[in-house]
Each structure stands twice: as structure tokens, then as C-alpha cells.
Design an enzyme around this catalytic site. Structure first.
Site, PDB file in Angstrom:
ATOM      1  N   GLY A   9       0.703  -1.128  -0.079  1.00  0.00           N
ATOM      2  CA  GLY A   9       0.082   0.017  -0.052  1.00  0.00           C
ATOM      3  C   GLY A   9       0.827   1.177  -0.082  1.00  0.00           C
ATOM      4  O   GLY A   9       0.385   2.363   0.455  1.00  0.00           O
ATOM      5  N   SER A  11       1.825   3.318  -2.659  1.00  0.00           N
ATOM      6  CA  SER A  11       1.886   4.499  -3.529  1.00  0.00           C
ATOM      7  C   SER A  11       1.393   5.814  -2.914  1.00  0.00           C
ATOM      8  O   SER A  11       1.656   6.915  -3.631  1.00  0.00           O
ATOM      9  CB  SER A  11       0.703   4.134  -4.532  1.00  0.00           C
ATOM     10  OG  SER A  11      -0.720   4.124  -4.080  1.00  0.00           O
ATOM     11  N   ASP A  60      -3.234  -7.247  -5.418  1.00  0.00           N
ATOM     12  CA  ASP A  60      -4.276  -6.799  -4.084  1.00  0.00           C
ATOM     13  C   ASP A  60      -3.781  -7.712  -3.040  1.00  0.00           C
ATOM     14  O   ASP A  60      -3.723  -9.113  -3.024  1.00  0.00           O
ATOM     15  CB  ASP A  60      -5.330  -7.140  -4.659  1.00  0.00           C
ATOM     16  CG  ASP A  60      -6.736  -7.467  -3.661  1.00  0.00           C
ATOM     17  OD1 ASP A  60      -6.612  -7.068  -2.562  1.00  0.00           O
ATOM     18  OD2 ASP A  60      -7.876  -7.469  -4.122  1.00  0.00           O
ATOM     19  N   VAL A  61      -3.589  -7.330  -1.835  1.00  0.00           N
ATOM     20  CA  VAL A  61      -2.807  -7.912  -0.833  1.00  0.00           C
ATOM     21  C   VAL A  61      -4.024  -8.900  -0.055  1.00  0.00           C
ATOM     22  O   VAL A  61      -3.610  -9.894   0.563  1.00  0.00           O
ATOM     23  CB  VAL A  61      -2.454  -7.179   0.570  1.00  0.00           C
ATOM     24  CG1 VAL A  61      -1.200  -6.074   0.119  1.00  0.00           C
ATOM     25  CG2 VAL A  61      -3.506  -6.249   1.044  1.00  0.00           C
ATOM     26  N   SER A 139      -3.710   0.530  14.242  1.00  0.00           N
ATOM     27  CA  SER A 139      -4.285   2.097  14.644  1.00  0.00           C
ATOM     28  C   SER A 139      -4.400   1.995  16.126  1.00  0.00           C
ATOM     29  O   SER A 139      -4.717   1.135  16.757  1.00  0.00           O
ATOM     30  CB  SER A 139      -5.563   1.854  13.897  1.00  0.00           C
ATOM     31  OG  SER A 139      -6.191   2.976  14.286  1.00  0.00           O
ATOM     32  N   TYR A 152     -13.472  -1.816  11.495  1.00  0.00           N
ATOM     33  CA  TYR A 152     -12.084  -1.490  11.230  1.00  0.00           C
ATOM     34  C   TYR A 152     -11.297  -1.738  12.705  1.00  0.00           C
ATOM     35  O   TYR A 152     -10.171  -2.106  12.621  1.00  0.00           O
ATOM     36  CB  TYR A 152     -12.096   0.360  11.241  1.00  0.00           C
ATOM     37  CG  TYR A 152     -10.536   0.701  10.815  1.00  0.00           C
ATOM     38  CD1 TYR A 152      -9.822   0.548   9.670  1.00  0.00           C
ATOM     39  CD2 TYR A 152     -10.226   1.660  11.857  1.00  0.00           C
ATOM     40  CE1 TYR A 152      -8.698   1.078   9.513  1.00  0.00           C
ATOM     41  CE2 TYR A 152      -8.789   2.151  11.856  1.00  0.00           C
ATOM     42  CZ  TYR A 152      -8.090   1.954  10.465  1.00  0.00           C
ATOM     43  OH  TYR A 152      -6.863   2.543  10.180  1.00  0.00           O
ATOM     44  N   ALA A 154     -11.799  -3.675  14.914  1.00  0.00           N
ATOM     45  CA  ALA A 154     -11.572  -5.035  15.186  1.00  0.00           C
ATOM     46  C   ALA A 154     -10.466  -5.716  14.412  1.00  0.00           C
ATOM     47  O   ALA A 154      -9.635  -6.521  14.661  1.00  0.00           O
ATOM     48  CB  ALA A 154     -12.966  -5.964  15.065  1.00  0.00           C
ATOM     49  N   LYS A 156      -7.838  -3.966  13.260  1.00  0.00           N
ATOM     50  CA  LYS A 156      -6.713  -3.488  13.608  1.00  0.00           C
ATOM     51  C   LYS A 156      -6.230  -4.175  14.959  1.00  0.00           C
ATOM     52  O   LYS A 156      -5.000  -4.369  15.156  1.00  0.00           O
ATOM     53  CB  LYS A 156      -6.663  -1.875  13.615  1.00  0.00           C
ATOM     54  CG  LYS A 156      -6.926  -1.308  12.214  1.00  0.00           C
ATOM     55  CD  LYS A 156      -5.755  -1.599  11.490  1.00  0.00           C
ATOM     56  CE  LYS A 156      -5.839  -0.762  10.075  1.00  0.00           C
ATOM     57  NZ  LYS A 156      -4.450  -1.098   9.197  1.00  0.00           N
ATOM     58  N   ILE A 185      -3.548  10.496  11.438  1.00  0.00           N
ATOM     59  CA  ILE A 185      -2.602  11.046  10.649  1.00  0.00           C
ATOM     60  C   ILE A 185      -3.419  11.674   9.314  1.00  0.00           C
ATOM     61  O   ILE A 185      -4.209  11.016   8.632  1.00  0.00           O
ATOM     62  CB  ILE A 185      -1.880   9.783  10.198  1.00  0.00           C
ATOM     63  CG1 ILE A 185      -1.302   8.985  11.680  1.00  0.00           C
ATOM     64  CG2 ILE A 185      -0.601  10.351   9.549  1.00  0.00           C
ATOM     65  CD1 ILE A 185      -0.573   9.647  12.366  1.00  0.00           C
TER      66      ILE A 185
HETATM   67  P1  NAD Z   1      -4.279   5.853   2.364  1.00  0.00           P
HETATM   68  O1  NAD Z   1      -5.644   5.163   2.313  1.00  0.00           O
HETATM   69  O2  NAD Z   1      -3.536   6.714   1.917  1.00  0.00           O
HETATM   70  O3  NAD Z   1      -3.249   4.343   2.145  1.00  0.00           O
HETATM   71  C1  NAD Z   1      -3.900   3.171   2.048  1.00  0.00           C
HETATM   72  C2  NAD Z   1      -2.905   2.387   1.070  1.00  0.00           C
HETATM   73  O4  NAD Z   1      -3.448   0.961   1.217  1.00  0.00           O
HETATM   74  C3  NAD Z   1      -3.279   2.827  -0.290  1.00  0.00           C
HETATM   75  O5  NAD Z   1      -2.003   3.072  -0.986  1.00  0.00           O
HETATM   76  C4  NAD Z   1      -4.148   1.823  -1.064  1.00  0.00           C
HETATM   77  O6  NAD Z   1      -4.027   1.726  -2.344  1.00  0.00           O
HETATM   78  C5  NAD Z   1      -3.504   0.744  -0.163  1.00  0.00           C
HETATM   79  N1  NAD Z   1      -4.564  -0.551  -0.420  1.00  0.00           N
HETATM   80  C6  NAD Z   1      -5.936  -0.662   0.028  1.00  0.00           C
HETATM   81  N2  NAD Z   1      -6.328  -1.697  -0.143  1.00  0.00           N
HETATM   82  C7  NAD Z   1      -5.537  -2.339  -0.937  1.00  0.00           C
HETATM   83  C8  NAD Z   1      -5.288  -3.735  -1.282  1.00  0.00           C
HETATM   84  N3  NAD Z   1      -6.670  -4.738  -1.034  1.00  0.00           N
HETATM   85  N4  NAD Z   1      -4.519  -4.446  -1.823  1.00  0.00           N
HETATM   86  C9  NAD Z   1      -3.155  -3.519  -1.954  1.00  0.00           C
HETATM   87  N5  NAD Z   1      -3.164  -2.162  -1.321  1.00  0.00           N
HETATM   88  C10 NAD Z   1      -4.386  -1.546  -0.739  1.00  0.00           C
HETATM   89  O7  NAD Z   1      -4.177   5.606   4.155  1.00  0.00           O
HETATM   90  P2  NAD Z   1      -2.995   5.913   5.131  1.00  0.00           P
HETATM   91  O8  NAD Z   1      -3.342   6.699   6.067  1.00  0.00           O
HETATM   92  O9  NAD Z   1      -1.432   6.058   4.322  1.00  0.00           O
HETATM   93  O10 NAD Z   1      -2.906   4.317   5.447  1.00  0.00           O
HETATM   94  C11 NAD Z   1      -1.993   3.220   5.490  1.00  0.00           C
HETATM   95  C12 NAD Z   1      -2.071   2.362   6.727  1.00  0.00           C
HETATM   96  O11 NAD Z   1      -2.025   3.178   7.905  1.00  0.00           O
HETATM   97  C13 NAD Z   1      -3.447   1.704   6.890  1.00  0.00           C
HETATM   98  O12 NAD Z   1      -3.269   0.272   7.270  1.00  0.00           O
HETATM   99  C14 NAD Z   1      -4.360   2.561   7.934  1.00  0.00           C
HETATM  100  O13 NAD Z   1      -5.266   1.625   8.371  1.00  0.00           O
HETATM  101  C15 NAD Z   1      -3.226   2.812   8.745  1.00  0.00           C
HETATM  102  N6  NAD Z   1      -3.410   3.828   9.712  1.00  0.00           N
HETATM  103  C16 NAD Z   1      -3.875   5.132   9.182  1.00  0.00           C
HETATM  104  C17 NAD Z   1      -4.152   5.909  10.010  1.00  0.00           C
HETATM  105  C18 NAD Z   1      -4.682   7.462   9.567  1.00  0.00           C
HETATM  106  O14 NAD Z   1      -5.113   8.312  10.671  1.00  0.00           O
HETATM  107  N7  NAD Z   1      -4.565   7.926   8.369  1.00  0.00           N
HETATM  108  C19 NAD Z   1      -4.233   5.781  11.662  1.00  0.00           C
HETATM  109  C20 NAD Z   1      -3.738   4.608  11.887  1.00  0.00           C
HETATM  110  C21 NAD Z   1      -3.659   3.824  10.986  1.00  0.00           C
END
Ligand code: NAD
Length: 244
Positions: A9, A11, A60-61, A139, A152, A154, A156, A185
Site C-alpha cells: 500500500g 503508492s 491486491d494484498v 491503529s 476497522y 476489530a 486492527k 494521521i
Molecule cells: P491511505 O488510504 O492513503 O493508504 C492506504 C494504502 O493501502 C493505499 O495505498 C491503498 O491503495 C492501499 N490498499 C488498500 N487496499 C489495498 C489492497 N486490497 N491491496 C493492496 N493495497 C491496498 O491511508 P494511510 O493513512 O496512508 O494508511 C496506511 C495504513 O495506516 C493503513 O493500514 C491504515 O489503516 C493505517 N492507519 C492510518 C491512520 C490514519 O489516521 N491515516 C491511523 C492509523 C493507522
């Protein structure tokens, strides 16, 4: 010697910032991405400018087949994977009573099964080399739960159990497994929040702001590095002091 990290993930958001931070530290960087070819290409160009070897693999993971292929393609391009970062994830905001089973399954399929598939794909090689690091991106909601984000939270929380148990199992093989549980974030994941909701979250955070993807990347780099060589099975929460 150069080490290789594979980040799912990657990009955009936390994954992208992490890819750039590891590259600045001299790592070879494999990025997994789901659909955004243009963003992945732009990141590879930015990584090349930093002088690192990098490769992007699409998949796709949630698919075991894709996870295995992404790991194999990364190894072919960059050599063995020293660090896996299970970062790919999706969110879902709705009352529990409005969360149907399909939405629940989708959250678990991406957030939990995705980490399972990628970990399963990298572990045998790490075990045979008796070395490796797995980092899971959970998270703060996985620690304390969020209203309107039951699925979400659950999913995490599952990653936290996964981290702690796997750390015990593979520690004797020289592999460390840790987890981060970021607070709020500023990434696309929170793009749907309106101004008031963002202000409220910032107000609840003792440092009075949302965190940045770059701040999370620093924590991941630390946990991947030899500076964290005696740390395993832990959850580190970069959250600006948010306790809810
Ligand atoms: P984001 O939505 O920008 O990034 C999520 C990434 O996961 C994207 O690049 C998306 O394309 C990729 N993704 C989604 N489904 C996918 C799949 N099936 N296969 C491959 N890739 C997939 O958001 P982010 O904030 O950068 O999130 C990154 C991680 O951090 C996530 O796991 C999110 O749950 C976690 N997180 C985010 C926050 C926040 O507040 N932003 C807080 C805690 C944890």
C-alpha cells in the site's frame, strides 16, 4: 550492505512516506500498490532520484496469489527481503448496525488477511536466513476502539494479536515482529473528514494537531533498524498523546 524493505500500500500516504524515508537511509525499496499506476511510477521516479534501487509491483494484498507474486517479483528485482511492512489497509465508517457482513468481511480480508498472505510469503526465506523484521500497521483504534468504526477497530486489534503471537513464535528464528498503532494521521484515509471533525480530533490530541505520514515513517524506520534489535512483540503508538 544494502538491505531491502517491501512495503504494501505504498503508492500514497504512510506507505509512500515510508518508502522515501527508507530510501534516504540507503535501503532498497520494493513498493506494493493496488491500482494507482501513475502514483507508483511517480514514487519510483522519486526513489530513483534519491539514488536507491526500487521496484513497484501491482497486486491486491487480499489475494494470496498476488501476495506471493509481489514478494517474488520484489526478490527478483532487489534480492531477499529483510523487512516487510504490512501497511495496506482500508477504513469503513458506519454504525455497527449499518455495517453489513460484506463490509465486515472486506475490512478483514484486506487489513488482516492481507498481512497474513504477505507474511506467509516472506517468512520461509526469513526463517532459513534466521533474520528478518515484520512490521504491521495497526491503529490506535485497534487499541482502544472507535465508535462508528467497529469493523476497522476489530481488524486492527487482530493485527496486534497477530504481532504479539508471531513474535513469540519466530523470535527463536531471529525474526522480530512489531506493530505500530498510529493516532490520527493526515492522509487520504482521513480526507473525508470535514473541517469540524479534523479540528475536534486535533483538539483531542495533546499535541493539538494531526500527525504526518513522515512522522509515522520515522517510527517504522526505527523499528526496522538495528537500533530496535531487542524490541519484538511490541505496539508503538505515534499518536500525539491521544488517549481516548
Ligand atoms: P491511505 O488510504 O492513503 O493508504 C492506504 C494504502 O493501502 C493505499 O495505498 C491503498 O491503495 C492501499 N490498499 C488498500 N487496499 C489495498 C489492497 N486490497 N491491496 C493492496 N493495497 C491496498 O491511508 P494511510 O493513512 O496512508 O494508511 C496506511 C495504513 O495506516 C493503513 O493500514 C491504515 O489503516 C493505517 N492507519 C492510518 C491512520 C490514519 O489516521 N491515516 C491511523 C492509523 C493507522
Amino acid at each position: 550492505m544494502h538491505k531491502t524493505v517491501f512495503i504494501t500500500g505504498a503508492s500514497r500516504g504512510i506507505g509512500r512516506a515510508t518508502a522515501l524515508r527508507f530510501a534516504m537511509d540507503g535501503w532498497r525499496v520494493g513498493i506494493g500498490y493496488h491500482t494507482s499506476d501513475a502514483e507508483a511510477r511517480a514514487l519510483i521516479a522519486a526513489l530513483a532520484e534519491l539514488g536507491t534501487m526500487a521496484t513497484a509491483v501491482r497486486g491486491d494484498v487480499a489475494s494470496a496469489e498476488d501476495a506471493v507474486r509481489m514478494v517474488q517479483e520484489t526478490r527478483t528485482a532487489l534480492g531477499h527481503i529483510d523487512v516487510l511492512i504490512n501497511n495496506a489497509g482500508i477504513a469503513h465508517t458506519a454504525l455497527f448496525t449499518d455495517t453489513d457482513y460484506a463490509a465486515w468481511r472486506r475490512l478483514f480480508t484486506v487489513n488482516v488477511d492481507g498481512a497474513y498472505h504477505c507474511t506467509e510469503a516472506v517468512l520461509p526465506d526469513m526463517i532459513s536466513r534466521r533474520s528478518g523484521v515484520i512490521l504491521n500497521v495497526s491503529s490506535i483504534w485497534g487499541l482502544v476502539g472507535a465508535s462508528c468504526e467497529v469493523a476497522y477497530s476489530a481488524s486492527k486489534a487482530a493485527l496486534i494479536g497477530f504481532t504479539k503471537a508471531l513474535a513469540k513464535e519466530v523470535g527463536p528464528s531471529g525474526i522480530r515482529v512489531n506493530c505500530i498503532a498510529p493516532g490520527v494521521i493526515d492522509t487520504d484515509m482521513n480526507a473525508a473528514l470535514n473541517h469540524e471533525a479534523r479540528a475536534e480530533l486535533a483538539e483531542q490530541t495533546p499535541l493539538c494537531r494531526l500527525g504526518s505520514a513522515e512522522e509515522v515513517a520515522e517510527v517504522l524506520l526505527f523499528l526496522a533498524s538495528d537500533a530496535a534489535s531487542f524490541i519484538t512483540g511490541q505496539v508503538l503508538s505515534p499518536n500525539g498523546g491521544l488517549v481516548v
